[in-house]
Every structure is written in C-alpha cells, then in structure tokens.
Design a protein around this motif. Structure first.
Motif, PDB file in Angstrom:
ATOM      1  N   PRO A  43       0.823  -1.211   0.000  1.00 52.75           N
ATOM      2  CA  PRO A  43       0.000   0.000   0.000  1.00 52.75           C
ATOM      3  C   PRO A  43       0.861   1.268   0.000  1.00 52.75           C
ATOM      4  CG  PRO A  43      -0.003  -0.993   2.178  1.00 52.75           C
ATOM      5  CD  PRO A  43       0.737  -1.935   1.290  1.00 52.75           C
ATOM      6  N   VAL A  44       0.377   2.260  -0.735  1.00 51.06           N
ATOM      7  CA  VAL A  44       1.077   3.534  -0.884  1.00 51.06           C
ATOM      8  C   VAL A  44       0.056   4.654  -0.733  1.00 51.06           C
ATOM      9  CG1 VAL A  44       2.371   5.013  -2.470  1.00 51.06           C
ATOM     10  CG2 VAL A  44       2.847   2.557  -2.410  1.00 51.06           C
ATOM     11  N   SER A  45       0.461   5.715  -0.052  1.00 50.19           N
ATOM     12  CA  SER A  45      -0.346   6.922   0.005  1.00 50.19           C
ATOM     13  C   SER A  45       0.274   7.940  -0.941  1.00 50.19           C
ATOM     14  CB  SER A  45      -0.384   7.490   1.428  1.00 50.19           C
ATOM     15  OG  SER A  45      -1.072   8.726   1.453  1.00 50.19           O
ATOM     16  N   LEU A  46      -0.512   8.368  -1.926  1.00 46.24           N
ATOM     17  CA  LEU A  46      -0.006   9.269  -2.964  1.00 46.24           C
ATOM     18  C   LEU A  46      -0.912  10.486  -3.039  1.00 46.24           C
ATOM     19  CD1 LEU A  46       2.232   9.372  -5.120  1.00 46.24           C
ATOM     20  CD2 LEU A  46       0.655   8.265  -6.689  1.00 46.24           C
ATOM     21  N   GLY A  47      -0.431  11.598  -2.535  1.00 43.96           N
ATOM     22  CA  GLY A  47      -1.242  12.806  -2.522  1.00 43.96           C
ATOM     23  C   GLY A  47      -2.512  12.638  -1.725  1.00 43.96           C
ATOM     24  N   GLY A  48      -2.438  11.847  -0.640  1.00 42.39           N
ATOM     25  CA  GLY A  48      -3.612  11.601   0.183  1.00 42.39           C
ATOM     26  C   GLY A  48      -4.521  10.520  -0.346  1.00 42.39           C
ATOM     27  N   ARG A  49      -4.167   9.916  -1.459  1.00 42.08           N
ATOM     28  CA  ARG A  49      -4.990   8.859  -2.050  1.00 42.08           C
ATOM     29  C   ARG A  49      -4.319   7.511  -1.836  1.00 42.08           C
ATOM     30  NH1 ARG A  49      -7.425   8.794  -8.212  1.00 42.08           N
ATOM     31  NH2 ARG A  49      -7.984   6.569  -8.286  1.00 42.08           N
ATOM     32  N   ALA A  50      -5.092   6.514  -1.422  1.00 39.45           N
ATOM     33  CA  ALA A  50      -4.550   5.186  -1.172  1.00 39.45           C
ATOM     34  C   ALA A  50      -4.487   4.403  -2.480  1.00 39.45           C
ATOM     35  CB  ALA A  50      -5.410   4.447  -0.154  1.00 39.45           C
ATOM     36  N   VAL A  51      -3.292   3.961  -2.852  1.00 39.50           N
ATOM     37  CA  VAL A  51      -3.089   3.141  -4.047  1.00 39.50           C
ATOM     38  C   VAL A  51      -2.227   1.951  -3.643  1.00 39.50           C
ATOM     39  CG1 VAL A  51      -3.312   5.125  -5.587  1.00 39.50           C
ATOM     40  CG2 VAL A  51      -1.049   4.451  -4.777  1.00 39.50           C
ATOM     41  N   THR A  52      -1.971   1.056  -4.584  1.00 41.00           N
ATOM     42  CA  THR A  52      -1.114  -0.090  -4.289  1.00 41.00           C
ATOM     43  C   THR A  52      -0.023  -0.211  -5.337  1.00 41.00           C
ATOM     44  OG1 THR A  52      -2.592  -1.575  -5.493  1.00 41.00           O
ATOM     45  CG2 THR A  52      -2.917  -1.401  -3.117  1.00 41.00           C
ATOM     46  N   ALA A  53       1.120  -0.661  -4.864  1.00 37.90           N
ATOM     47  CA  ALA A  53       2.249  -0.969  -5.743  1.00 37.90           C
ATOM     48  C   ALA A  53       2.381  -2.478  -5.853  1.00 37.90           C
ATOM     49  CB  ALA A  53       3.534  -0.364  -5.196  1.00 37.90           C
ATOM     50  N   THR A  54       2.667  -2.944  -7.039  1.00 36.42           N
ATOM     51  CA  THR A  54       2.920  -4.360  -7.265  1.00 36.42           C
ATOM     52  C   THR A  54       4.285  -4.525  -7.926  1.00 36.42           C
ATOM     53  OG1 THR A  54       1.858  -4.311  -9.437  1.00 36.42           O
ATOM     54  CG2 THR A  54       0.465  -4.881  -7.553  1.00 36.42           C
ATOM     55  N   MET A  55       4.827  -5.695  -7.882  1.00 35.42           N
ATOM     56  CA  MET A  55       6.026  -6.115  -8.608  1.00 35.42           C
ATOM     57  C   MET A  55       7.322  -5.515  -8.068  1.00 35.42           C
ATOM     58  SD  MET A  55       6.488  -6.419 -12.736  1.00 35.42           S
ATOM     59  CE  MET A  55       6.385  -4.657 -13.063  1.00 35.42           C
ATOM     60  N   TRP A  56       7.300  -4.245  -7.625  1.00 42.87           N
ATOM     61  CA  TRP A  56       8.565  -3.608  -7.261  1.00 42.87           C
ATOM     62  C   TRP A  56       8.351  -2.548  -6.193  1.00 42.87           C
ATOM     63  CZ3 TRP A  56      13.391  -4.928  -9.049  1.00 42.87           C
ATOM     64  CH2 TRP A  56      14.441  -4.079  -8.728  1.00 42.87           C
ATOM     65  N   SER A  57       9.267  -2.504  -5.229  1.00 41.88           N
ATOM     66  CA  SER A  57       9.355  -1.402  -4.273  1.00 41.88           C
ATOM     67  C   SER A  57      10.819  -1.251  -3.888  1.00 41.88           C
ATOM     68  CB  SER A  57       8.482  -1.662  -3.037  1.00 41.88           C
ATOM     69  OG  SER A  57       8.902  -2.842  -2.354  1.00 41.88           O
ATOM     70  N   GLU A  58      11.129  -0.172  -3.177  1.00 42.13           N
ATOM     71  CA  GLU A  58      12.531   0.101  -2.825  1.00 42.13           C
ATOM     72  C   GLU A  58      12.623   0.738  -1.444  1.00 42.13           C
ATOM     73  OE1 GLU A  58      14.234   1.075  -7.340  1.00 42.13           O
ATOM     74  OE2 GLU A  58      13.686   2.734  -6.007  1.00 42.13           O
ATOM     75  N   TRP A  59      13.750   0.492  -0.795  1.00 40.35           N
ATOM     76  CA  TRP A  59      14.108   1.233   0.426  1.00 40.35           C
ATOM     77  C   TRP A  59      14.800   2.500  -0.053  1.00 40.35           C
ATOM     78  CZ3 TRP A  59      13.453  -0.291   5.633  1.00 40.35           C
ATOM     79  CH2 TRP A  59      14.009   0.582   6.578  1.00 40.35           C
ATOM     80  N   LEU A  60      14.044   3.593  -0.022  1.00 39.54           N
ATOM     81  CA  LEU A  60      14.460   4.842  -0.645  1.00 39.54           C
ATOM     82  C   LEU A  60      14.703   5.902   0.419  1.00 39.54           C
ATOM     83  CD1 LEU A  60      14.696   6.504  -3.364  1.00 39.54           C
ATOM     84  CD2 LEU A  60      12.254   6.982  -3.110  1.00 39.54           C
ATOM     85  N   GLU A  61      15.779   6.655   0.256  1.00 43.10           N
ATOM     86  CA  GLU A  61      16.069   7.780   1.146  1.00 43.10           C
ATOM     87  C   GLU A  61      16.015   9.075   0.347  1.00 43.10           C
ATOM     88  OE1 GLU A  61      19.704   7.337   3.274  1.00 43.10           O
ATOM     89  OE2 GLU A  61      19.294   5.257   3.849  1.00 43.10           O
ATOM     90  N   ALA A  62      15.273  10.050   0.863  1.00 44.45           N
ATOM     91  CA  ALA A  62      15.219  11.369   0.234  1.00 44.45           C
ATOM     92  C   ALA A  62      16.383  12.199   0.748  1.00 44.45           C
ATOM     93  CB  ALA A  62      13.894  12.054   0.549  1.00 44.45           C
ATOM     94  N   LEU A  63      17.233  12.660  -0.133  1.00 40.38           N
ATOM     95  CA  LEU A  63      18.360  13.511   0.234  1.00 40.38           C
ATOM     96  C   LEU A  63      17.918  14.970   0.180  1.00 40.38           C
ATOM     97  CD1 LEU A  63      21.171  11.611  -1.728  1.00 40.38           C
ATOM     98  CD2 LEU A  63      20.486  11.341   0.666  1.00 40.38           C
ATOM     99  N   THR A  64      17.787  15.513  -1.023  1.00 43.78           N
ATOM    100  CA  THR A  64      17.274  16.883  -1.173  1.00 43.78           C
ATOM    101  C   THR A  64      15.826  16.896  -1.658  1.00 43.78           C
ATOM    102  OG1 THR A  64      18.127  17.000  -3.440  1.00 43.78           O
ATOM    103  CG2 THR A  64      19.572  17.775  -1.669  1.00 43.78           C
ATOM    104  N   ALA A  65      15.293  15.749  -1.999  1.00 43.61           N
ATOM    105  CA  ALA A  65      13.955  15.672  -2.577  1.00 43.61           C
ATOM    106  C   ALA A  65      12.866  15.782  -1.524  1.00 43.61           C
ATOM    107  CB  ALA A  65      13.791  14.356  -3.340  1.00 43.61           C
ATOM    108  N   GLU A  66      11.696  16.263  -1.939  1.00 44.14           N
ATOM    109  CA  GLU A  66      10.491  16.228  -1.116  1.00 44.14           C
ATOM    110  C   GLU A  66       9.808  14.871  -1.309  1.00 44.14           C
ATOM    111  OE1 GLU A  66       7.874  19.827  -1.468  1.00 44.14           O
ATOM    112  OE2 GLU A  66       9.159  20.153  -3.225  1.00 44.14           O
ATOM    113  N   VAL A  67       9.123  14.429  -0.293  1.00 44.42           N
ATOM    114  CA  VAL A  67       8.378  13.171  -0.380  1.00 44.42           C
ATOM    115  C   VAL A  67       6.983  13.455  -0.928  1.00 44.42           C
ATOM    116  CG1 VAL A  67       7.444  11.228   0.898  1.00 44.42           C
ATOM    117  CG2 VAL A  67       9.697  12.163   1.500  1.00 44.42           C
ATOM    118  N   ALA A  68       6.647  12.802  -2.031  1.00 41.82           N
ATOM    119  CA  ALA A  68       5.336  12.996  -2.648  1.00 41.82           C
ATOM    120  C   ALA A  68       4.405  11.820  -2.405  1.00 41.82           C
ATOM    121  CB  ALA A  68       5.501  13.211  -4.155  1.00 41.82           C
ATOM    122  N   GLY A  69       4.966  10.695  -1.986  1.00 42.29           N
ATOM    123  CA  GLY A  69       4.161   9.515  -1.706  1.00 42.29           C
ATOM    124  C   GLY A  69       4.920   8.599  -0.772  1.00 42.29           C
ATOM    125  N   THR A  70       4.215   7.909   0.124  1.00 42.54           N
ATOM    126  CA  THR A  70       4.878   7.047   1.103  1.00 42.54           C
ATOM    127  C   THR A  70       4.219   5.672   1.145  1.00 42.54           C
ATOM    128  OG1 THR A  70       3.439   7.850   2.864  1.00 42.54           O
ATOM    129  CG2 THR A  70       5.546   8.985   2.583  1.00 42.54           C
TER     130      THR A  70
END
Length: 666
Positions: A525-552
């Motif tokens: 499950p992913v929250s994208l702009g306040g909307r609940a969606v799902t990811a399939t097939m691929w995900s990553e352990w991602l770190e934001a350095l200078t980027a803003e987080v748009a989905g979690t």
C-alpha cells in the motif's frame, strides 16, 4: 502530396502476391484495385524462387507483365528485393546458409527466413538479386519505392553457427580493439572467464549456467547489427543503381531484438507491420504507442503502415475477426498518429499455404463477401483525407526508449525476472493516452530541448553522458519523471557505485539503499497525494536527500518511507517513482504535466482518442471513439472531412465512430 512517395494523397493497398494465382486473375485484380481506390501495392516479397529459378537462371517475364498492369491502371508499386526466403536451390547447394540455434540444431528449409544473417553466401546472393531487380526496374513507371527483405528478425534473430562466431569476433575486435579491453568490459575475472585471444571467444551458446551478462548484451548488439548489415548490403545496391527512389524495410512495432533507432537512420521511409488483437479491449492503446514510436524514429516525419489485417489473422490460438467499424477505426488511427499510408496483408486471400485463413482486402468469396464492402469504403475514406498527407504532429511530452537498456534489463540474475520494459513503458503511455496527451519517443542521446516533460519509465542501463544530458535538461528548466531501477549500470552492465541511481542522484535528490521486489500476487500500500493506491512487482528502500516526499508506503517494513519524490534542481524539477504503480502512475504524471504546462490535445469525452496533425494553414483533429458506445464529445469548430458536415463545439460519434475535423490554424 504524400510525405513519403511521389504518389499524391494517402497511400492505400497492401501486399500483392500474383505468383500465387493464374495469370488470367491478374487483370481482375488491377480492375478491382481501382474500384476500391487502391493506389499502392507491395509486390515480389516472396518471389525469389520464381524470379531466379537457379543460380544463373532468371525469369522476369511474368513480373514485367504484373508491373505493366499496375502502371496501366495507375497503381504504384513498392517493389521488393524478394530476399526474405532463400530458394531451395541455394540452401541445397550451400546448406551452411541455414541458421543454427543456441543448442546446435540447424533449422531446415520449408518455412521462411531460413538463413544465417552472417552468411557470406546469403549476403552475396541477396545483394546480387537486389541489384538485378534494381537494374531492370529502376525506370519502370510503376516504381514508387523499394522494399528490402521483409520483417527482419521475425523468425530468426540470431544464429550460432561458425560463420556467426567468426563474425562476432570481428565485431568484438572493432568494438574493443584488443582483448585486454574486452576482458575489462566483460569483467572476465569473475568465474575465471578471462580470454587470451579473440579466437577463444564463442557466441553465448547453451551453457551449464548463466552466461557472462556483458557477453550476452554484446551479443544482442551484434545480432541487431548483423541483420542491419544484410539490409545495408541490399540498400547499397538499390542506391547505386537507382538513386533517388525511397527505400524501406518493414518494422514490427516495438520489437525487442532490433535497435530501431539505429535501423531507422538508414531508412528513407519508416514502415511498420501492426496486428493489434480485436479480442483485446485495450489493444488500441498499445497500437497507438507503437505508431507514435514509428513516427518518432525519423524525427516526426510521416511513416507508412505497411501491413495490418483487414479482419482476422491466422496465427493466434484464437483468431477473432475485426468488426467492420473497428477495422475502419483502427485504420484511421494509424493516420491519426502520423501515417501517410494504410496498407494491408494482403490484397487477395491465399488459397493455400500457411496464411490461407488470414483475411485479405479481397476475401475468398470475392466481391460478394462482407469484407469487400469495407475495402471499398475505406478507400473512399482515405481519398477524402488526401490533404492530410505530409502534415505533422507536435508533442510536449517525450518518453525515452533505449534498446541497449531494454536488452540489459531483461538479462538473467536480476532482483526480479518480472520486469519487462515494454510493459513498464506501456503503463506510463496508457496514462497519457487516456488523457489525450500527445507523446513522442526519443533515444537516450536525443535532443530534449523542445519538450516540456520527459519521462523515463525505466533506464536500467545509463551512460554518464545520458545522465549528464538529463541533468542539464532539468537544470535548464525541464521536467523529468524517472521510474524505478534506473541508472543502475553503465554501458558495459557494470554497476554505478555509490548508491543507486548514482549518475542521477543529484538531479533526483534520492538514494536507493535496497531493492525490494514484490512477490507475485502480493502488493504494497502507498499513500499518494492523500490517495490510497497499491504498488505491485517492485518497491525500494528509498532515502530522500534533497527531494520532497510525494508519496509514502503505509505498511510493513517500508511503512512511512518514501515511495515517490520530487526534487527542485536548477530551474527545473525531477520526480522519482520508486515502485510500480500500474495505472495509478497517472496520479504522478498529472502533477508533472501540470507543473510542466503540458496540456491534452483536446478535452474529449471518455473513451474518445484525440490527436492533431498540423499543416501550413490548417490543423486536423482526429476524434476516434474507442469506447464502443455512442457519445457526445467536445470538438473544435470546423468541417469533418469524412462526411463534409460542419462541426460546432460538439460532435456525436457512434460506437467505433470517427471524425477528422479540419480547422484553420491561428
């Protein structure tokens, strides 16, 4: 005037195989061609054995009479070099011409494309035939285009015989210069694969375990180039004997084995064979993607649909026919995406052979068959659209497509064997198509300056030069959206060290610490702009350095970690999508499109596909009702060229209906 040949207007017709029929049938063929509005046919594709019955025997009399009939009736000819199927006398005299599989099986005569691309015997015989045909017909009044071979790579994309091995070694010498450079590129200290000489190298034949991945990647490059060398050998004969006549060979849409960016640079006209499945309700989206690629291969120049099925094909497990309205709609769709011709396989349905149940413009029942009425009607439609020929399409959005990265992504022993580039690209393309946002494709070294938004659904393989080009584009004000598992390896398939995606880390403002492919049947499950969606097939352990987080991510070990980011860089912005969102990728693209100022061609009713072709004084809006139900849709003011009716603000479209609205350009 057509943008691709001397024939005025849009081209209409298909493959014509008169050698399959008694000569008394030919006069009826050309008469019916004119009745249907056919102005262009491809002839001679599989005629080698008839044109050259023996090593030094030639029989052109029958072909002369066919071309004479076509010229007499005003039908232009795309004359083929007839080299796709070597005759029996050649392969029996030189059995080494036949291709060999990776496990050592030599494929036999009795089908088609039965040749080794590296065979000197085949290349010499093919070039000789091409030169002989060009010498005889270079001034023929029917000639409008040369057609080299047919569907390179359709059945044989590689050969593992000794001739291919020797050719591969020559290719490697040209690429690397010396064996030390090859050892470095192939990382041959792994598994004790180090070579002392080029003569020790063989093609990646069947082996006990995984073969060297860089060897496999170079093999894919070599095989595309070996087939290209066959094409270039024939084209050289045509260009020398008959300069100025356009040359093509028919592509097969988004085809993995051949790097069409490289191939298209050597074509005068890009042509394509397209067979979307009428049993697939989404087939038109994939077809549109293929057509946009064909248009993009020559920088937006008009292209030619060389083959499509008038109704059913003969080679699927279940061969569903196209309803007449759908067949018309899909033909118009090719023109909507930049084609200046709509051709078919084939003119007259074969009575015998492997394709006897493949549909044709003239069916087995003849003019009494239902297909004939559709054939005549489509000829009328295309005649009414003649002025569209030569016009172009402008797009604000580009998708980066790289065959080298495609080949490398789908090699063995990766974090997931489920990643297929065409599917990844298709999910992003479908989101844009559903919004009627025009799309071009560009190669990794292409010019990005004219695009508001550039998308890279996946670029697993990325050179430092490509990364620098992306970085400069964003720094100068461009918008980039980059998909997961990108920027991982260099052109030798060596990992970029320092944290993925190392060459894009600054412009994306992220670092990937760990890949976390999603098992089959599972989702994240992913929250994208306040909307609940799902990811399939691929995900990553991602770190934001200078980027803003748009989905979690919203559960499990990744709970609260970034899934999608955006990063301001210079004057532009870059998004990174660290998971596979399927159709929900549109939520990310909506934000990027708005930020880039990229708009749809037209805000149409759901299910109505819209494109626009522009000429010197007019624009032509194609409105195609792909939904299969009638609708009212917004439309520009103008005249529908298909009916002659005036259009004011809205338009009624029946199921699978279409309109082409001509408007004056502002």
């Amino acid at each position: 005037m057509s943008g691709i040949t001397r024939v005025p207007g849009l081209l209409y017709g298909g493959d014509y195989n008169p050698e399959q029929w008694p000569e008394e049938v030919w006069a009826e063929d050309v008469r019916l061609m004119r009745e249907a509005g056919v102005n262009f046919v491809t002839v001679g594709v599989f005629s080698w054995a008839r044109l050259q019955p023996g090593p030094d025997e030639w029989d052109f009399g029958w072909f002369d009479r066919v071309l004479g009939l076509l010229a007499e009736h005003g039908v232009a000819a795309d004359i083929a070099t007839a080299t796709a199927s070597p005759p029996a006398w050649l392969v029996r005299a030189h059995p080494e011409v036949l291709p060999v599989t990776a496990d050592g099986v030599r494929l036999e005569f009795g089908s088609r494309q039965h040749y080794c691309p590296s065979s000197a015997v085949y290349r010499h015989a093919a070039a000789r035939l091409a030169r002989t045909i060009a010498s005889r017909y270079r001034d023929h009044p029917a000639l409008a285009m040369w057609h080299v071979h047919n569907e390179y790579g359709d059945h044989v994309t590689e050969c593992f015989c000794e001739a291919s091995a020797a050719d591969f070694r020559r290719w490697l010498r040209d690429r690397y210069g010396d064996v030390a450079a090859l050892n470095a590129a192939w990382a041959t200290d792994f598994w004790s694969q180090r070579y002392g000489t080029f003569e020790e190298i063989e093609p990646p034949r069947a082996a006990p375990g995984p073969v060297n991945p860089t060897q496999a990647l170079d093999w894919r490059r070599f095989c595309s180039g070996a087939l290209l060398a066959c094409y270039l050998g024939e084209k050289a004969q045509l260009d020398e004997v008959a300069p100025g006549v356009p040359v093509t060979t028919n592509f097969m849409s988004m085809f993995k084995p051949l790097d069409y960016w490289t191939w298209a640079a050597h074509e005068d006209v890009v042509s394509d064979d397209a067979y979307p499945d009428p049993a697939d309700p989404d087939a038109h989206v994939g077809a549109a993607m293929n057509y946009d690629l064909m248009r993009s291969l020559k920088g937006g120049r008009p292209w030619l649909l060389m083959e499509q099925a008038p109704s059913a094909v003969s080679w699927r497990p279940v061969n569903a026919p196209k309803p007449p309205a759908l067949a018309r709609l899909w033909s118009l769709q090719t023109v909507a995406h930049g084609a200046d011709g709509v051709l078919h396989f084939q003119w007259r349905a074969s009575r015998a052979g492997a394709e006897k149940f493949h549909s044709a413009l003239l069916p087995h029942r003849g003019t009494a068959g239902r297909q004939w009425a559709s054939t005549v009607a489509l000829g009328g439609d295309l005649a009414r659209l003649a002025e569209v020929a030569g016009t172009r399409i402008a797009s604000d959005v580009a998708i980066v497509l790289d065959w080298n990265s495609w080949w490398a992504l789908e090699l063995d022993d990766h974090p997931s064997a489920r990643l297929r580039l065409r599917d990844l690209v298709a999910s992003w393309y479908a989101a844009l198509a559903g919004r009627n946002v025009g799309v071009d494709f560009v190669p990794p070294d292409g010019d990005l300056a004219g695009y508001r938004l550039v998308l890279a659904p996946n670029l697993y393989l990325m050179s430092d030069a490509t990364a620098a080009r992306f970085t400069s584009y964003v720094d100068g004000g461009g918008r980039l959206v980059c998909g997961f598992f990108s920027g991982i390896v260099d052109e030798h398939d060596h990992v970029h060290l320092g944290g993925y995606p190392a060459p894009l880390r600054d412009v994306l403002g992220v670092v990937v610490d760990e890949f976390r492919p999603v098992p089959d049947g599972a989702s994240v499950p992913v929250s994208l702009g306040g909307r609940a969606v799902t990811a399939t097939m691929w995900s990553e352990w991602l770190e934001a350095l200078t980027a803003e987080v748009a989905g979690t991510y919203t559960s499990g070990e990744l709970d609260g970690r970034p899934a999608v980011t955006r990063n301001a860089y210079g004057e532009g912005r870059a998004w990174y999508v660290g998971c596979h969102l399927g159709g929900e990728i549109g939520l990310v693209l909506d934000e990027a499109l708005a930020d880039a100022g990229a708009r749809p061609v037209l805000d149409a009713a759901p299910g109505v596909e819209v494109t626009r072709r522009d000429g010197p004084g007019n624009s032509y809006y194609f409105l195609l009702n792909q939904a299969g139900r009638e609708c009212e849709t917004p439309a520009p003011d103008g005249v529908d060229l298909l009916t002659g009716a005036a259009v004011r603000r809205t338009l009624h479209l029946p199921p699978y209906g279409a309109a082409v609205v001509k408007t004056a350009r502002a």
